[in-house]
Scaffold this motif. Sequence first.
Motif, PDB file in Angstrom:
ATOM      1  N   VAL A 149     -15.090  14.892  10.218  1.00 45.02           N
ATOM      2  CA  VAL A 149     -14.335  14.204   9.163  1.00 45.02           C
ATOM      3  C   VAL A 149     -13.470  13.081   9.732  1.00 45.02           C
ATOM      4  CG1 VAL A 149     -14.313  16.245   7.668  1.00 45.02           C
ATOM      5  CG2 VAL A 149     -12.383  15.840   9.195  1.00 45.02           C
ATOM      6  N   ASN A 150     -13.166  13.122  11.024  1.00 42.19           N
ATOM      7  CA  ASN A 150     -12.362  12.081  11.666  1.00 42.19           C
ATOM      8  C   ASN A 150     -13.201  10.938  12.221  1.00 42.19           C
ATOM      9  OD1 ASN A 150      -9.331  12.601  11.856  1.00 42.19           O
ATOM     10  ND2 ASN A 150     -10.148  14.614  12.355  1.00 42.19           N
ATOM     11  N   PHE A 194     -17.812   9.286   6.983  1.00 46.56           N
ATOM     12  CA  PHE A 194     -18.037  10.132   5.813  1.00 46.56           C
ATOM     13  C   PHE A 194     -16.719  10.316   5.061  1.00 46.56           C
ATOM     14  CE2 PHE A 194     -20.997  11.480   9.200  1.00 46.56           C
ATOM     15  CZ  PHE A 194     -22.191  11.113   8.587  1.00 46.56           C
ATOM     16  N   PRO A 195     -16.308   9.284   4.312  1.00 50.25           N
ATOM     17  CA  PRO A 195     -15.040   9.394   3.576  1.00 50.25           C
ATOM     18  C   PRO A 195     -15.170  10.353   2.408  1.00 50.25           C
ATOM     19  CG  PRO A 195     -16.175   7.375   2.974  1.00 50.25           C
ATOM     20  CD  PRO A 195     -16.977   7.999   4.082  1.00 50.25           C
ATOM     21  N   SER A 196     -14.044  10.748   1.854  1.00 48.29           N
ATOM     22  CA  SER A 196     -14.052  11.623   0.689  1.00 48.29           C
ATOM     23  C   SER A 196     -14.723  10.909  -0.481  1.00 48.29           C
ATOM     24  CB  SER A 196     -12.615  11.992   0.308  1.00 48.29           C
ATOM     25  OG  SER A 196     -12.595  12.646  -0.942  1.00 48.29           O
ATOM     26  N   ALA A 197     -15.661  11.596  -1.119  1.00 46.31           N
ATOM     27  CA  ALA A 197     -16.391  11.005  -2.246  1.00 46.31           C
ATOM     28  C   ALA A 197     -15.473  10.739  -3.431  1.00 46.31           C
ATOM     29  CB  ALA A 197     -17.536  11.916  -2.666  1.00 46.31           C
ATOM     30  N   THR A 198     -14.352  11.471  -3.477  1.00 42.70           N
ATOM     31  CA  THR A 198     -13.418  11.294  -4.587  1.00 42.70           C
ATOM     32  C   THR A 198     -12.276  10.336  -4.237  1.00 42.70           C
ATOM     33  OG1 THR A 198     -12.186  13.244  -3.849  1.00 42.70           O
ATOM     34  CG2 THR A 198     -13.887  13.587  -5.515  1.00 42.70           C
ATOM     35  N   GLY A 199     -12.350   9.755  -3.031  1.00 43.94           N
ATOM     36  CA  GLY A 199     -11.285   8.852  -2.574  1.00 43.94           C
ATOM     37  C   GLY A 199     -11.403   7.464  -3.184  1.00 43.94           C
ATOM     38  N   GLN A 227     -10.181   7.092   2.897  1.00 44.61           N
ATOM     39  CA  GLN A 227      -9.766   8.357   2.282  1.00 44.61           C
ATOM     40  C   GLN A 227     -10.539   9.483   2.968  1.00 44.61           C
ATOM     41  OE1 GLN A 227      -7.462   8.389  -0.256  1.00 44.61           O
ATOM     42  NE2 GLN A 227      -7.380  10.621  -0.288  1.00 44.61           N
ATOM     43  N   GLN A 228      -9.844  10.341   3.709  1.00 45.25           N
ATOM     44  CA  GLN A 228     -10.517  11.332   4.551  1.00 45.25           C
ATOM     45  C   GLN A 228     -11.014  12.548   3.769  1.00 45.25           C
ATOM     46  OE1 GLN A 228      -8.255  13.543   7.610  1.00 45.25           O
ATOM     47  NE2 GLN A 228      -9.660  12.671   9.098  1.00 45.25           N
ATOM     48  N   MET A 229     -12.160  13.052   4.184  1.00 46.68           N
ATOM     49  CA  MET A 229     -12.707  14.273   3.609  1.00 46.68           C
ATOM     50  C   MET A 229     -11.957  15.479   4.167  1.00 46.68           C
ATOM     51  SD  MET A 229     -16.647  15.731   3.759  1.00 46.68           S
ATOM     52  CE  MET A 229     -17.349  14.224   3.109  1.00 46.68           C
ATOM     53  N   ASP A 230     -11.861  16.533   3.388  1.00 44.37           N
ATOM     54  CA  ASP A 230     -11.198  17.762   3.833  1.00 44.37           C
ATOM     55  C   ASP A 230     -12.195  18.639   4.590  1.00 44.37           C
ATOM     56  OD1 ASP A 230      -8.939  19.746   3.729  1.00 44.37           O
ATOM     57  OD2 ASP A 230     -10.455  20.882   2.625  1.00 44.37           O
ATOM     58  N   PHE A 280     -24.329  18.089 -15.730  1.00 46.62           N
ATOM     59  CA  PHE A 280     -23.093  18.359 -14.993  1.00 46.62           C
ATOM     60  C   PHE A 280     -22.842  17.323 -13.899  1.00 46.62           C
ATOM     61  CE2 PHE A 280     -24.038  22.966 -16.183  1.00 46.62           C
ATOM     62  CZ  PHE A 280     -23.233  22.899 -17.322  1.00 46.62           C
ATOM     63  N   ILE A 281     -23.921  16.654 -13.463  1.00 42.97           N
ATOM     64  CA  ILE A 281     -23.788  15.588 -12.473  1.00 42.97           C
ATOM     65  C   ILE A 281     -24.188  14.277 -13.136  1.00 42.97           C
ATOM     66  CG2 ILE A 281     -24.716  14.631 -10.329  1.00 42.97           C
ATOM     67  CD1 ILE A 281     -24.965  17.402  -9.219  1.00 42.97           C
ATOM     68  N   THR A 282     -23.221  13.392 -13.285  1.00 44.09           N
ATOM     69  CA  THR A 282     -23.469  12.114 -13.958  1.00 44.09           C
ATOM     70  C   THR A 282     -23.035  10.913 -13.114  1.00 44.09           C
ATOM     71  OG1 THR A 282     -21.314  12.277 -15.063  1.00 44.09           O
ATOM     72  CG2 THR A 282     -23.239  13.140 -16.250  1.00 44.09           C
ATOM     73  N   LYS A 283     -22.274  11.167 -12.032  1.00 43.56           N
ATOM     74  CA  LYS A 283     -21.768  10.083 -11.196  1.00 43.56           C
ATOM     75  C   LYS A 283     -22.264  10.251  -9.762  1.00 43.56           C
ATOM     76  CE  LYS A 283     -17.514   9.862 -13.923  1.00 43.56           C
ATOM     77  NZ  LYS A 283     -16.038  10.031 -13.891  1.00 43.56           N
ATOM     78  N   PRO A 284     -22.429   9.157  -9.018  1.00 44.71           N
ATOM     79  CA  PRO A 284     -22.912   9.224  -7.626  1.00 44.71           C
ATOM     80  C   PRO A 284     -22.054  10.139  -6.742  1.00 44.71           C
ATOM     81  CG  PRO A 284     -22.967   6.976  -8.406  1.00 44.71           C
ATOM     82  CD  PRO A 284     -22.262   7.768  -9.465  1.00 44.71           C
ATOM     83  N   GLU A 285     -20.706  10.074  -6.923  1.00 38.93           N
ATOM     84  CA  GLU A 285     -19.835  10.882  -6.069  1.00 38.93           C
ATOM     85  C   GLU A 285     -20.006  12.383  -6.291  1.00 38.93           C
ATOM     86  OE1 GLU A 285     -17.099   9.212  -9.389  1.00 38.93           O
ATOM     87  OE2 GLU A 285     -18.774   8.507  -8.144  1.00 38.93           O
ATOM     88  N   GLN A 286     -20.601  12.743  -7.439  1.00 35.39           N
ATOM     89  CA  GLN A 286     -20.831  14.163  -7.716  1.00 35.39           C
ATOM     90  C   GLN A 286     -22.099  14.675  -7.040  1.00 35.39           C
ATOM     91  OE1 GLN A 286     -20.833  13.716 -12.050  1.00 35.39           O
ATOM     92  NE2 GLN A 286     -18.898  14.838 -12.162  1.00 35.39           N
ATOM     93  N   GLN A 287     -22.904  13.766  -6.510  1.00 34.04           N
ATOM     94  CA  GLN A 287     -24.196  14.153  -5.914  1.00 34.04           C
ATOM     95  C   GLN A 287     -24.094  14.568  -4.449  1.00 34.04           C
ATOM     96  OE1 GLN A 287     -27.332  11.256  -6.676  1.00 34.04           O
ATOM     97  NE2 GLN A 287     -26.291  10.584  -8.536  1.00 34.04           N
TER      98      GLN A 287
END
Length: 391
Positions: A236-237, A302-307, A312-315, A207-214
């Motif tokens: 987050v800011n 700590f930017p958004s891993a999916t950005g 790209q800011q984290m929520d 289910f985890i195959t990419k770094p951003e998923q870790q």
Amino acid sequence: MASLKKRNGTYYIRFFTKIDDKRKQKALSLGTSIKREAEKLLIDYEDKFERGEIDPFNGWTPKMEAENKRKKLPGKHISMKKASDQFISSRSQANQTTKDNYRRILNMFMDQVGTTMPITQIIEQDIRSFCFKSDLAPASQANYLRHLKVFFTWLRKTEILKEDITENIKSPKIPQKITQKTVNRKQLDKIFDAFDVYNQKMQKKGFITKPEQQRLWFKPMINTIYYCGLRAKEAVNLTWEDIELSENSKKTENFGVLKISNSETNTTKSGKERIIPIRKPLYKWLKKWKVDQGNPSDGFVFPSATGFNRWQQMDSLALSKSFKKFVKLTGDVPNTVTLHGLRHSCATDLLAKGVSPAIVQKIMGHASINTTMIYEHLDASNINEAIKGID
């Protein structure tokens, strides 16, 4: 016109009218000791009285109103006892303790409404009267309501009832002590252990195959919040321009500083900017994280891993939910622990280590020293340490 009156612990509704120019009143029991339930019924019945839909001076009673409402409820006409038995049987995946809890609470509820009561004739007022008794603690009220909500949701899903009568009933707020939300260092390490176990498990399953998923940001970010007492939005800011890491930490024991400042897009809660010394345990985490990120000079720490980039800011809400997820996966850390509790943990830890309340106030950004002093509590281990050797 109508009003409420409490007599011997039970609320009564009093109706007023004029008959032959004489002012008359009629008092009728509402059958509840709960003020908010009585007030709700008062509004309903007073409105119907003024519209001429009910006549309390000619035989109408709240009990009759409840019975009429029961008769109009659609659904399968089975008894409360039979419905509860079917519900318990349907909980095949629940363990025995969970089943026993449902059985106990449903039996208590049946003591109030009756085992032969048709399930279609139970109304919202019955739930409120059972759950919100004045002698019950808020935690118990919430517990009873939570179990009944699951039961009545099941009744709707199985089409025994056409609607969920608990849908509009809100659980009471349960006051929590600060100590219930905080963690110590050992507990935080256990949360990290649960995080590692989860990642390994998900990687094995594919289910985890990419770094951003870790969630590689999880440990350095949580440690930063814990050691600096940050709020979620402050974390987050945070940008690399806000962090100054010392290059000669071994010689000077100065590990750098972290700055919380106001900007056009973000304002701190107190409106105050503050400088927070970076503590030794955090220095190692931030140093490694910066290297792993390619030694950036700007962008979010700590930017958004999916950005798409480091801007790209984290929520902040997603951050809180992620932390709570691993708290729940940790067996012996209380589920009451929250992300904001890490801020409380920071203040508690600093005061316990002997840092001046005035300094802690500046680090936390409290507007008043009184807020800081809330954290000056001692647990059993603090007390034992404090009295060692005094004799």
